[in-house]
Motif scaffolding. Sequence first.
Motif, PDB file in Angstrom:
ATOM      1  N   TRP A 178      33.850  31.861  40.511  1.00 55.23           N
ATOM      2  CA  TRP A 178      34.232  33.239  41.065  1.00 55.23           C
ATOM      3  C   TRP A 178      34.768  34.102  40.998  1.00 55.23           C
ATOM      4  CZ3 TRP A 178      34.959  33.685  46.399  1.00 55.23           C
ATOM      5  CH2 TRP A 178      35.710  34.598  46.402  1.00 55.23           C
ATOM      6  N   VAL A 179      34.739  34.522  39.456  1.00 58.55           N
ATOM      7  CA  VAL A 179      34.638  35.437  38.818  1.00 58.55           C
ATOM      8  C   VAL A 179      33.551  36.264  38.714  1.00 58.55           C
ATOM      9  CG1 VAL A 179      34.952  36.544  36.711  1.00 58.55           C
ATOM     10  CG2 VAL A 179      36.359  35.120  37.267  1.00 58.55           C
ATOM     11  N   LEU A 182      33.542  37.737  41.965  1.00 55.20           N
ATOM     12  CA  LEU A 182      34.655  39.026  41.928  1.00 55.20           C
ATOM     13  C   LEU A 182      33.699  39.839  41.712  1.00 55.20           C
ATOM     14  CD1 LEU A 182      37.687  37.428  42.063  1.00 55.20           C
ATOM     15  CD2 LEU A 182      37.071  38.491  44.403  1.00 55.20           C
ATOM     16  N   TRP A 185      30.467  41.997  43.252  1.00 57.19           N
ATOM     17  CA  TRP A 185      31.575  42.552  44.417  1.00 57.19           C
ATOM     18  C   TRP A 185      31.964  43.819  43.987  1.00 57.19           C
ATOM     19  CZ3 TRP A 185      37.258  43.088  44.025  1.00 57.19           C
ATOM     20  CH2 TRP A 185      37.628  44.388  46.392  1.00 57.19           C
ATOM     21  N   LEU A 186      32.730  43.708  42.236  1.00 54.75           N
ATOM     22  CA  LEU A 186      33.829  44.932  42.331  1.00 54.75           C
ATOM     23  C   LEU A 186      32.317  45.565  41.484  1.00 54.75           C
ATOM     24  CD1 LEU A 186      36.753  43.965  40.180  1.00 54.75           C
ATOM     25  CD2 LEU A 186      35.857  45.433  42.381  1.00 54.75           C
TER      26      LEU A 186
ATOM     27  N   LEU B  11      43.203  38.057  39.664  1.00 52.28           N
ATOM     28  CA  LEU B  11      42.056  37.315  40.357  1.00 52.28           C
ATOM     29  C   LEU B  11      42.742  37.589  41.732  1.00 52.28           C
ATOM     30  CD1 LEU B  11      40.771  34.566  38.051  1.00 52.28           C
ATOM     31  CD2 LEU B  11      39.969  35.950  38.365  1.00 52.28           C
ATOM     32  N   LEU B  14      42.215  40.699  42.704  1.00 53.43           N
ATOM     33  CA  LEU B  14      41.188  40.611  43.473  1.00 53.43           C
ATOM     34  C   LEU B  14      40.809  39.668  45.163  1.00 53.43           C
ATOM     35  CD1 LEU B  14      40.248  41.287  40.189  1.00 53.43           C
ATOM     36  CD2 LEU B  14      40.219  42.891  41.559  1.00 53.43           C
ATOM     37  N   THR B  15      40.958  38.958  45.175  1.00 52.17           N
ATOM     38  CA  THR B  15      40.400  38.340  46.577  1.00 52.17           C
ATOM     39  C   THR B  15      41.268  38.519  47.401  1.00 52.17           C
ATOM     40  OG1 THR B  15      40.486  36.084  44.299  1.00 52.17           O
ATOM     41  CG2 THR B  15      40.857  35.567  47.012  1.00 52.17           C
ATOM     42  N   LEU B  17      42.031  41.865  47.956  1.00 48.37           N
ATOM     43  CA  LEU B  17      40.799  42.671  48.764  1.00 48.37           C
ATOM     44  C   LEU B  17      39.630  42.298  48.420  1.00 48.37           C
ATOM     45  CD1 LEU B  17      42.206  45.039  45.180  1.00 48.37           C
ATOM     46  CD2 LEU B  17      42.358  45.709  47.611  1.00 48.37           C
ATOM     47  N   PHE B  18      38.863  41.461  48.000  1.00 49.40           N
ATOM     48  CA  PHE B  18      37.629  40.817  48.640  1.00 49.40           C
ATOM     49  C   PHE B  18      37.519  40.487  49.908  1.00 49.40           C
ATOM     50  CE2 PHE B  18      34.190  37.271  48.156  1.00 49.40           C
ATOM     51  CZ  PHE B  18      33.396  37.936  49.474  1.00 49.40           C
TER      52      PHE B  18
END
Lengths: 254, 270
Positions: A178-179, A182, A185-186, B11, B14-15, B17-18
Amino acid sequence: MKRFLKLVLKDLEGSRLPTLFLSGITLVFMAFVRYKVSFGSWHSQMSVLAVALPTAFFPLWLIWRSFQTLRSEWREDTVYTLLALPVPGWQVMLAKLVSLCVEYSVLFAVTVGGTSLFFGGLLDELWSMVSSLSWVVWNGFWVYAAGLAVYSSLIIYIQLAFVVSKMVGKVQGLVALWVWVLASWLADKAAVLLAPLFRWLPTLRLHEFLRLNELDSGIVFEWHPAGQIGLVLATVAFFFLTGYLFEHYVEINE
Amino acid sequence: MKIRRITLAILALLTVLFVADMRYFQPRRGRSGQPSVRFQVEPSRVAHFHAEKTQVFTRPQGSLSSLMLSGALGHVELRSTDGTELVVRATILGETEEELARFEVVESVSNGEISYKLGPQTAQFPEVGLSFAVEVPAGMEVTVKHSYGSVEVEDFVGFLRLLTSFSQVTVTGLQGSLSVENQFGSVELLDISGPLAFEDAFSNSTVLLSPVDGGYNFQVDVTNGSLTGNAPLEKEVRQNMIKAQGTHGEGVHPVVIESSFGSVNLNIGR
């Protein structure tokens, strides 16, 4: 610098056996296919398989190795020694990055060398298309460099994902995955947001740089780097973030 | 424990926001999606031939319903006429007269389709080139296969299918149905009245549709390229892909465009 080099050597030592084994297997496989083709047992088109197979497998192998080099530190309990060393976290990560890049270079050289050695004679049609040996070397180098850049950034994302996953208690595999999502995506967001700042950069005429016009005068290959600058900056930031997290927070949670 | 909680909180943030970004900000409507990489091969490989040999075929349309032309390294000119005769002027292009003597244009008829291609069967481009200048009765179905050259169609009435590569394609004033599959080069489809199916890769294309009764229904997919023009399209942009759809008038005539690694300029005339 000396300590950093020692770290690199330690990681290279760890990757020596698997890399040599994989290189040996690849060359033996290529030689076997060449032998079969030479004696007419197999069609000459089978030689494509001998090149395509390692080309398809090596990226997967290298991704696994990026993960494995960090995982083994935890599995063999050497991570405590690593954290106790008087080197910053980013240098530990950089050492692993460098050793993996060396591994990539060796496998690239084995693929190219093996192909030239065993199948060079079968590629007459291809050689007739290219203008000179220097053209092949020049473009081969840039293919290598582009692959190295892509692979390096991939290593950085994997390192970040792995280190962050070690900061949570459970389901570390899922957290790492998941990191990684993310972080990608960032980085993409950073690329989109920063692109207008770099619109002033000139368009790079890669067809001139790569001498593609020697193949065909009509080829146009241009790249405007504005959209990728943010991606590069984000990747560099992730690299230092990983080093910082590794140095300051990982041990507490293990 | 504190670090663990902070990590999980970041996390989670961010999730959120994602998910919000995926849900509400992508696809971004109306963004043109200019690619940062442009790869294109211009049709510069047309050889400079010094000799040519022309054969003229004149056939009454009769039971012939379709025509197939296969050429390369030359120029194709096609137009419709009000007459009932099919006239094909085929020109073989080569380096020398002696070389040309080995080749001829072969005509064959099968199931109502008449076709013209270079013979003998062992003949290969780019040893020689083949150009066509063709007049067909209005309403006929025509297929043109051409590489490394140019194709020019003017005032055509009927069903036209173009299979081209490394060519400059220009179609002006077509009434009927048009299908184009092109790779590399450039495509201009101007004053087109009727349904259009257009597949394109590595080239720049311009489409100008004439207003017709019933209007148009658009389905456009552009991958790694740009989409511009005044056609009434609702665009969805995802990473390197633009999906667009819309209608003009009653949306009767389908306009389906799939393009990759190129630019599409889609317009409707007034």
